[in-house]
Motif scaffolding. Sequence first.
Motif, PDB file in Angstrom:
ATOM      1  N   PHE A 181      46.776  -3.470 -45.465  1.00 21.59           N
ATOM      2  CA  PHE A 181      46.932  -2.020 -45.330  1.00 21.59           C
ATOM      3  C   PHE A 181      46.129  -1.572 -44.117  1.00 21.59           C
ATOM      4  CE2 PHE A 181      44.053  -3.188 -48.832  1.00 21.59           C
ATOM      5  CZ  PHE A 181      42.828  -2.905 -48.258  1.00 21.59           C
ATOM      6  N   GLY A 182      46.445  -0.374 -43.640  1.00 18.68           N
ATOM      7  CA  GLY A 182      45.687   0.198 -42.541  1.00 18.68           C
ATOM      8  C   GLY A 182      44.396   0.831 -43.023  1.00 18.68           C
ATOM      9  N   GLN A 183      43.593   1.284 -42.063  1.00 19.16           N
ATOM     10  CA  GLN A 183      42.310   1.878 -42.410  1.00 19.16           C
ATOM     11  C   GLN A 183      41.992   3.050 -41.477  1.00 19.16           C
ATOM     12  OE1 GLN A 183      38.990  -0.671 -43.390  1.00 19.16           O
ATOM     13  NE2 GLN A 183      40.277  -2.510 -43.316  1.00 19.16           N
ATOM     14  N   VAL A 184      41.225   3.987 -42.019  1.00 20.72           N
ATOM     15  CA  VAL A 184      40.619   5.066 -41.229  1.00 20.72           C
ATOM     16  C   VAL A 184      39.120   4.983 -41.449  1.00 20.72           C
ATOM     17  CG1 VAL A 184      40.514   7.541 -40.790  1.00 20.72           C
ATOM     18  CG2 VAL A 184      42.667   6.519 -41.591  1.00 20.72           C
ATOM     19  N   HIS A 185      38.353   5.037 -40.387  1.00 24.20           N
ATOM     20  CA  HIS A 185      36.902   4.872 -40.510  1.00 24.20           C
ATOM     21  C   HIS A 185      36.180   5.743 -39.495  1.00 24.20           C
ATOM     22  CE1 HIS A 185      36.292   2.666 -36.710  1.00 24.20           C
ATOM     23  NE2 HIS A 185      37.516   2.212 -36.930  1.00 24.20           N
ATOM     24  N   GLY A 186      34.900   5.996 -39.783  1.00 19.84           N
ATOM     25  CA  GLY A 186      33.992   6.608 -38.823  1.00 19.84           C
ATOM     26  C   GLY A 186      32.968   5.585 -38.386  1.00 19.84           C
ATOM     27  N   HIS A 187      31.718   6.005 -38.269  1.00 22.35           N
ATOM     28  CA  HIS A 187      30.555   5.147 -38.037  1.00 22.35           C
ATOM     29  C   HIS A 187      30.412   4.644 -36.610  1.00 22.35           C
ATOM     30  CE1 HIS A 187      27.192   2.578 -38.950  1.00 22.35           C
ATOM     31  NE2 HIS A 187      27.851   1.511 -38.536  1.00 22.35           N
ATOM     32  N   SER A 188      31.441   4.063 -36.044  1.00 22.33           N
ATOM     33  CA  SER A 188      31.353   3.515 -34.693  1.00 22.33           C
ATOM     34  C   SER A 188      32.730   3.560 -34.052  1.00 22.33           C
ATOM     35  CB  SER A 188      30.815   2.085 -34.712  1.00 22.33           C
ATOM     36  OG  SER A 188      31.699   1.227 -35.397  1.00 22.33           O
ATOM     37  N   THR A 189      32.769   3.313 -32.766  1.00 21.68           N
ATOM     38  CA  THR A 189      34.027   3.399 -32.044  1.00 21.68           C
ATOM     39  C   THR A 189      34.078   2.340 -30.959  1.00 21.68           C
ATOM     40  OG1 THR A 189      35.489   4.896 -30.798  1.00 21.68           O
ATOM     41  CG2 THR A 189      33.125   5.132 -30.440  1.00 21.68           C
ATOM     42  N   VAL A 190      35.255   2.126 -30.413  1.00 23.67           N
ATOM     43  CA  VAL A 190      35.443   1.075 -29.405  1.00 23.67           C
ATOM     44  C   VAL A 190      35.430   1.635 -27.988  1.00 23.67           C
ATOM     45  CG1 VAL A 190      36.668  -0.443 -30.977  1.00 23.67           C
ATOM     46  CG2 VAL A 190      37.969   1.197 -29.604  1.00 23.67           C
ATOM     47  N   VAL A 191      35.139   2.928 -27.859  1.00 21.68           N
ATOM     48  CA  VAL A 191      35.076   3.549 -26.535  1.00 21.68           C
ATOM     49  C   VAL A 191      33.864   4.473 -26.453  1.00 21.68           C
ATOM     50  CG1 VAL A 191      37.588   3.498 -26.205  1.00 21.68           C
ATOM     51  CG2 VAL A 191      36.516   5.540 -27.181  1.00 21.68           C
ATOM     52  N   SER A 192      33.491   4.822 -25.220  1.00 22.04           N
ATOM     53  CA  SER A 192      32.572   5.928 -24.987  1.00 22.04           C
ATOM     54  C   SER A 192      33.407   7.136 -24.594  1.00 22.04           C
ATOM     55  CB  SER A 192      31.586   5.594 -23.866  1.00 22.04           C
ATOM     56  OG  SER A 192      30.913   6.775 -23.435  1.00 22.04           O
ATOM     57  N   PHE A 193      33.468   8.121 -25.476  1.00 25.40           N
ATOM     58  CA  PHE A 193      34.256   9.303 -25.162  1.00 25.40           C
ATOM     59  C   PHE A 193      33.637  10.080 -24.010  1.00 25.40           C
ATOM     60  CE2 PHE A 193      35.306   8.656 -29.717  1.00 25.40           C
ATOM     61  CZ  PHE A 193      36.665   8.453 -29.564  1.00 25.40           C
ATOM     62  N   ALA A 194      32.332  10.137 -23.966  1.00 28.54           N
ATOM     63  CA  ALA A 194      31.649  10.900 -22.914  1.00 28.54           C
ATOM     64  C   ALA A 194      31.938  10.330 -21.533  1.00 28.54           C
ATOM     65  CB  ALA A 194      30.146  10.926 -23.179  1.00 28.54           C
ATOM     66  N   ARG A 195      31.959   8.999 -21.420  1.00 27.06           N
ATOM     67  CA  ARG A 195      32.177   8.346 -20.122  1.00 27.06           C
ATOM     68  C   ARG A 195      33.607   7.873 -19.913  1.00 27.06           C
ATOM     69  NH1 ARG A 195      29.937   3.754 -19.856  1.00 27.06           N
ATOM     70  NH2 ARG A 195      29.095   3.488 -21.962  1.00 27.06           N
ATOM     71  N   ARG A 196      34.444   8.031 -20.924  1.00 34.93           N
ATOM     72  CA  ARG A 196      35.814   7.511 -20.893  1.00 34.93           C
ATOM     73  C   ARG A 196      35.805   6.038 -20.505  1.00 34.93           C
ATOM     74  NH1 ARG A 196      40.875  11.331 -20.178  1.00 34.93           N
ATOM     75  NH2 ARG A 196      40.114  13.096 -21.409  1.00 34.93           N
ATOM     76  N   ALA A 197      34.996   5.284 -21.225  1.00 35.10           N
ATOM     77  CA  ALA A 197      34.832   3.866 -20.938  1.00 35.10           C
ATOM     78  C   ALA A 197      35.067   3.059 -22.206  1.00 35.10           C
ATOM     79  CB  ALA A 197      33.435   3.597 -20.392  1.00 35.10           C
ATOM     80  N   TRP A 198      35.478   1.807 -22.029  1.00 30.40           N
ATOM     81  CA  TRP A 198      35.730   0.914 -23.158  1.00 30.40           C
ATOM     82  C   TRP A 198      34.455   0.184 -23.548  1.00 30.40           C
ATOM     83  CZ3 TRP A 198      40.373   0.834 -25.685  1.00 30.40           C
ATOM     84  CH2 TRP A 198      41.432   1.518 -25.056  1.00 30.40           C
ATOM     85  N   LEU A 199      34.292  -0.031 -24.857  1.00 30.62           N
ATOM     86  CA  LEU A 199      33.123  -0.722 -25.394  1.00 30.62           C
ATOM     87  C   LEU A 199      33.553  -1.905 -26.261  1.00 30.62           C
ATOM     88  CD1 LEU A 199      31.103   2.433 -26.571  1.00 30.62           C
ATOM     89  CD2 LEU A 199      30.874   1.221 -24.392  1.00 30.62           C
ATOM     90  N   CYS A 200      34.631  -2.560 -25.885  1.00 28.91           N
ATOM     91  CA  CYS A 200      35.184  -3.608 -26.731  1.00 28.91           C
ATOM     92  C   CYS A 200      35.806  -4.695 -25.868  1.00 28.91           C
ATOM     93  CB  CYS A 200      36.238  -3.025 -27.675  1.00 28.91           C
ATOM     94  SG  CYS A 200      37.615  -2.246 -26.822  1.00 28.91           S
ATOM     95  N   PRO A 201      36.003  -5.878 -26.433  1.00 27.88           N
ATOM     96  CA  PRO A 201      36.660  -6.950 -25.691  1.00 27.88           C
ATOM     97  C   PRO A 201      38.114  -6.623 -25.361  1.00 27.88           C
ATOM     98  CG  PRO A 201      35.558  -7.782 -27.669  1.00 27.88           C
ATOM     99  CD  PRO A 201      35.564  -6.296 -27.771  1.00 27.88           C
ATOM    100  N   GLY A 202      38.664  -7.354 -24.422  1.00 25.46           N
ATOM    101  CA  GLY A 202      40.023  -7.108 -23.979  1.00 25.46           C
ATOM    102  C   GLY A 202      41.064  -7.245 -25.071  1.00 25.46           C
ATOM    103  N   ARG A 203      40.845  -8.145 -26.016  1.00 21.90           N
ATOM    104  CA  ARG A 203      41.850  -8.342 -27.058  1.00 21.90           C
ATOM    105  C   ARG A 203      41.971  -7.130 -27.973  1.00 21.90           C
ATOM    106  NH1 ARG A 203      39.780 -12.257 -31.899  1.00 21.90           N
ATOM    107  NH2 ARG A 203      37.737 -11.306 -32.291  1.00 21.90           N
ATOM    108  N   ILE A 204      40.889  -6.344 -28.071  1.00 17.96           N
ATOM    109  CA  ILE A 204      40.962  -5.098 -28.839  1.00 17.96           C
ATOM    110  C   ILE A 204      41.499  -3.974 -27.957  1.00 17.96           C
ATOM    111  CG2 ILE A 204      39.595  -3.362 -30.076  1.00 17.96           C
ATOM    112  CD1 ILE A 204      37.750  -5.640 -30.948  1.00 17.96           C
ATOM    113  N   ARG A 205      41.054  -3.945 -26.718  1.00 24.52           N
ATOM    114  CA  ARG A 205      41.517  -2.893 -25.800  1.00 24.52           C
ATOM    115  C   ARG A 205      43.039  -2.920 -25.661  1.00 24.52           C
ATOM    116  NH1 ARG A 205      39.301  -1.724 -19.633  1.00 24.52           N
ATOM    117  NH2 ARG A 205      40.898  -0.190 -19.087  1.00 24.52           N
TER     118      ARG A 205
END
Length: 253
Positions: A181-205
Amino acid sequence: MPDIVVIGDVGGCAAQLTRAVAPLVDDPDTVIIQVGDLVDRGPDSRGVLDLVRARQEIAPERWIQLVGNHEAQYLGGEPFWPTRLDEDAATLLRTWWLKEWLRVAAAVRTREGEELLICHAGMTVATWRALGEPVTAATAADLLNTRPEELLWDSRGGPLWAEAASDLYGSWLDAPVVVPFGQVHGHSTVVSFARRAWLCPGRIRQRTTVDWAARHTFTRIRTARFIGVDPKHGRFGTDHWAPLTLPDATLLA
């Protein structure tokens, strides 16, 4: 069927929560699910708790409050945040926990038929296996709501602590299993919204799309969607974000 609105981490930013909730509270067809981390970091944790208490007292069936790791340190988990809530606020959280006004998880079905588990940090493969490999989001939520302490207070990837890129998405990408099943979560994220930058490996991006204005991320892992809703308010809150709306959805658990 109601619209289900999911609000990400608040982190003591009462003004931002008030603005998000204001257009929703008078609509009897809207159910709000807040994913936890109401307190700490921002300027007005007590104001956040007062708003949530008012909603629970006025329309408890329309406000589902989940627990985050910042609440957990007052409920049995290890303290980690340097600034402590005052005793009245801490007692309020403990009262909600005892009355089951604080839950661990919820589950919904979208109008398209997609099942989504909603909890603070998400369910990793290890947690899913520890719960007996539930095949539906509703069963997973029910099992988490039995409050298995060995999972809840586990800061190494439990449902209140899992980091999105490494623990949550990484575990499902690596596991040779069908994602149930899918999921919705908070706590952490794979990007920096403030800098519009990625914070994750390429396979997730390469599996992720971002709504930069609403501050949501959508990651496809095989047939399932994982939706991140933590807006990263920081110390002072951001005005550039929005809750996640699931129109005509069904609350399953």
